[in-house]
Write a protein that holds these residues in place. Sequence first.
Motif, mmCIF file in Angstrom:
data_model
loop_
_atom_site.group_PDB
_atom_site.id
_atom_site.type_symbol
_atom_site.label_atom_id
_atom_site.label_comp_id
_atom_site.label_asym_id
_atom_site.label_seq_id
_atom_site.Cartn_x
_atom_site.Cartn_y
_atom_site.Cartn_z
ATOM 1 N N THR A 64 0.463 4.029 14.326
ATOM 2 C CA THR A 64 1.434 3.328 13.495
ATOM 3 C C THR A 64 2.826 3.870 13.812
ATOM 4 O O THR A 64 2.994 4.691 14.725
ATOM 5 N N GLY A 65 3.829 3.413 13.080
ATOM 6 C CA GLY A 65 5.190 3.851 13.343
ATOM 7 C C GLY A 65 5.411 5.307 12.974
ATOM 8 O O GLY A 65 4.820 5.815 12.014
ATOM 9 N N PRO A 66 6.258 6.005 13.698
ATOM 10 C CA PRO A 66 6.481 7.430 13.420
ATOM 11 C C PRO A 66 7.063 7.702 12.035
ATOM 12 O O PRO A 66 6.865 8.784 11.466
ATOM 13 N N LYS A 67 7.742 6.712 11.436
ATOM 14 C CA LYS A 67 8.294 6.901 10.092
ATOM 15 C C LYS A 67 7.208 6.932 9.025
ATOM 16 O O LYS A 67 7.478 7.239 7.858
ATOM 17 N N ALA A 68 5.980 6.627 9.426
ATOM 18 C CA ALA A 68 4.865 6.634 8.477
ATOM 19 C C ALA A 68 4.591 8.025 7.930
ATOM 20 O O ALA A 68 4.014 8.170 6.846
ATOM 21 N N ALA A 69 4.991 9.048 8.659
ATOM 22 C CA ALA A 69 4.678 10.425 8.241
ATOM 23 C C ALA A 69 5.190 10.728 6.834
ATOM 24 O O ALA A 69 4.574 11.502 6.096
ATOM 25 N N ALA A 70 6.294 10.097 6.456
ATOM 26 C CA ALA A 70 6.881 10.371 5.139
ATOM 27 C C ALA A 70 6.015 9.851 4.001
ATOM 28 O O ALA A 70 6.187 10.259 2.851
ATOM 29 N N TYR A 71 5.081 8.930 4.322
ATOM 30 C CA TYR A 71 4.283 8.305 3.265
ATOM 31 C C TYR A 71 2.797 8.643 3.348
ATOM 32 O O TYR A 71 2.023 8.212 2.487
ATOM 33 N N ALA A 72 2.387 9.391 4.354
ATOM 34 C CA ALA A 72 0.960 9.601 4.607
ATOM 35 C C ALA A 72 0.227 10.204 3.412
ATOM 36 O O ALA A 72 -0.924 9.838 3.124
ATOM 37 N N ASP A 73 0.872 11.109 2.690
ATOM 38 C CA ASP A 73 0.192 11.765 1.574
ATOM 39 C C ASP A 73 0.268 10.972 0.281
ATOM 40 O O ASP A 73 -0.224 11.407 -0.764
ATOM 41 N N LYS A 74 0.866 9.770 0.341
ATOM 42 C CA LYS A 74 1.014 8.951 -0.863
ATOM 43 C C LYS A 74 0.041 7.777 -0.888
ATOM 44 O O LYS A 74 0.015 6.997 -1.854
ATOM 45 N N VAL A 75 -0.747 7.606 0.173
ATOM 46 C CA VAL A 75 -1.654 6.464 0.256
ATOM 47 C C VAL A 75 -2.880 6.727 -0.611
ATOM 48 O O VAL A 75 -3.539 7.753 -0.474
ATOM 49 N N LYS A 76 -3.186 5.782 -1.482
ATOM 50 C CA LYS A 76 -4.305 5.934 -2.399
ATOM 51 C C LYS A 76 -5.623 5.540 -1.732
ATOM 52 O O LYS A 76 -5.683 4.625 -0.924
ATOM 53 N N GLY A 77 -6.682 6.267 -2.098
ATOM 54 C CA GLY A 77 -8.025 5.861 -1.708
ATOM 55 C C GLY A 77 -8.438 6.226 -0.303
ATOM 56 O O GLY A 77 -9.510 5.823 0.146
ATOM 57 N N VAL A 78 -7.607 6.977 0.426
ATOM 58 C CA VAL A 78 -7.966 7.331 1.800
ATOM 59 C C VAL A 78 -7.266 8.633 2.185
ATOM 60 O O VAL A 78 -6.140 8.906 1.753
#
Length: 654
Positions: free
Chosen positions: A621-635
């Motif tokens: 996925t896009g490199p900016k995804a790192a800022a949100y990785a720990d906020k994803v629910k259920g996985v």
Amino acid sequence: MTAKFNRRDFLGTAAGAGLIALHPFSARAAGNQAHLRIMETTDLHVHVFPYDYYSDRPVDTVGLARTTAHINAIRAEATNSMLVDNGDFLQGNPMGDYIAYERGMKEGDLHPIIAAMNTVGFDASTLGNHEFNYGLDFLMKALAKADFPVVSANVVKEMAANPRGDKTLLPPYVILDREVTDGAGQTHTIKVGLIGFVPPQIMNWDRRHLEGNVNARDIVEAARAHVPEMKEKGADIIIALSHSGIGSAEYTPGMENASVPLAAVDGIDALMTGHSHLVFPSPTFAGYAAVDAEKGLIHGKPATMGGYWGSHLGVIDLMLEKDGDEWRVVTNAVETRPIYKRNEDRSITALVESDQRVLDSVAQEHEATLAYVRRAVGKTDAPLYSYFALVADDPSVQIVSIAQEWYVEQMLKGTEYEGLPILSAAAPFKAGGRGGPDYYTDVAVGDVAIKNVADLYLYPNTARAVLVTGQQVKDWLERSAGIFNQIEPGKADQVLLNPSFPSYNFDVIDGVEYEIDLSQPSKYDTKGALINPDANRIVNLTFNGAPLDLAAKFVIATNNYRAGGGGDFPGADGSTIILTAPDTNRDVIVRYIVEQGTISPSADANWKFAAMPGTSVLFDTGPKAAAYADKVKGVKIAPAGDGPDGFARFRIDL
């Protein structure tokens, strides 16, 4: 000495150029014949400038300013010409919303689309269904400044036993005296009758504005009453302005797309059609009963449909012949002229330039609209991003689903489907892939502008609803789950996504809860063909906390592409549609945000992968995804290094 001209010399003169520009009908008209060329725009939806306000950039595919270049050329080609509009001019892009919601319409105000149409010089128009979106008061104030008559035969304030006695909202028709020049250079006055129609479904689509104020008659019923009356009043030829699509030849009362039965009404000589945002003549309509899709004929009568947003100009050429005191059509020709062409590499080439007079007529409103789309229409209290939209429930998809469900629930009120459970299907559009590592939605907490909606919903789809069974809901999800490769239990770092499966076919259905068992093979291939009938990737499928009843009926809110068969989804082949809504999905989202003020689009994790101990998968996925990785629910998502071509790689522990 007498000057001699060869053919090349003659064609090089201004006179020769003028002669060669004439249409063949004009050039060969006899003394008792006249060539009348009738041009049509339809479904302009306030598109004057060649500009996409959602993406905030110029484009070459839209705009009456561009279409006017064809209008100017055709006026030069034909001895006699007329220009009509076929409705849906008042609403449909942010300029229309700016006028309606921000500036408003006071008595004497000039609406920008009316200003542009006055500048171009229209002879007449009819109403489309979208003319009613802002209410009757707004509509009548806008029409008051039109320099051309607007007609509509089937919108009725007081309904009589016979449509002839109806008190219509606008004149049902107009008969215009037009001077035409015959082949001998003599002028004649011809009476051209123009009658307009709109889908009677406006009474459902804009019930809140229309109920108790007007009613809508059946299109064909109104035509059968008023066309003979027009003949009695001296109309030499009659043109139907049918804001109605080209559909079934079999007449049924209350048809939305009634142009084919309408063409069969005696006395109508030609039809301007629209509403469907398609082009006619074109192969799209090959095989339709009573339709010649190559010559542009319906029941043998010339008809055209000029695309939408100014993309095409529809043109009908009539060769008229005087027989005693009457004029009749002896031959015809139909064409459409596009303002652009799409190249093999999907790039766009403009075929015409804008008419500066038309641009100038709405320049002030264009600038005001730019400021409007760049300004917030609401707020979001959670970020809207699509970096993980293919692997977990996602806020950017969630907000689309919520808005669709909200809209469809309103639209089904008062219908036989009111009260049925409404689900909503939406897919991520900006999800990397061929678009590259920056091709993702990413809207920060805070203000949401109208142009941000383009990030959430890329395409100008229109809202639809389908009626399906619980089994079709399950199979719809099985089709979506084909985006995932089959995963071997107990093995680490397997590739999760099938790169040949487009993200826009990965529908998430809100309103149910489910898990996806990746150990199972896909039930369908990437094209939607059934390949593993016994496979069941969708497990623990529930509705309101109980196992989904496979025999129960559900409504799914979606878009015209999916509902009409796009992607070959079970339950979505065009036959299950119960709501053909008049609004684009992007407009639905904007309206929802405006009404809510602040949206809360955090994902509710209504779907997830079934547990598979000792197993992990990888996806890019896009490199900016790192800022949100720990906020994803259920996985459980963790960085796993760099992917190819600027992408970032992540690991999911199943």
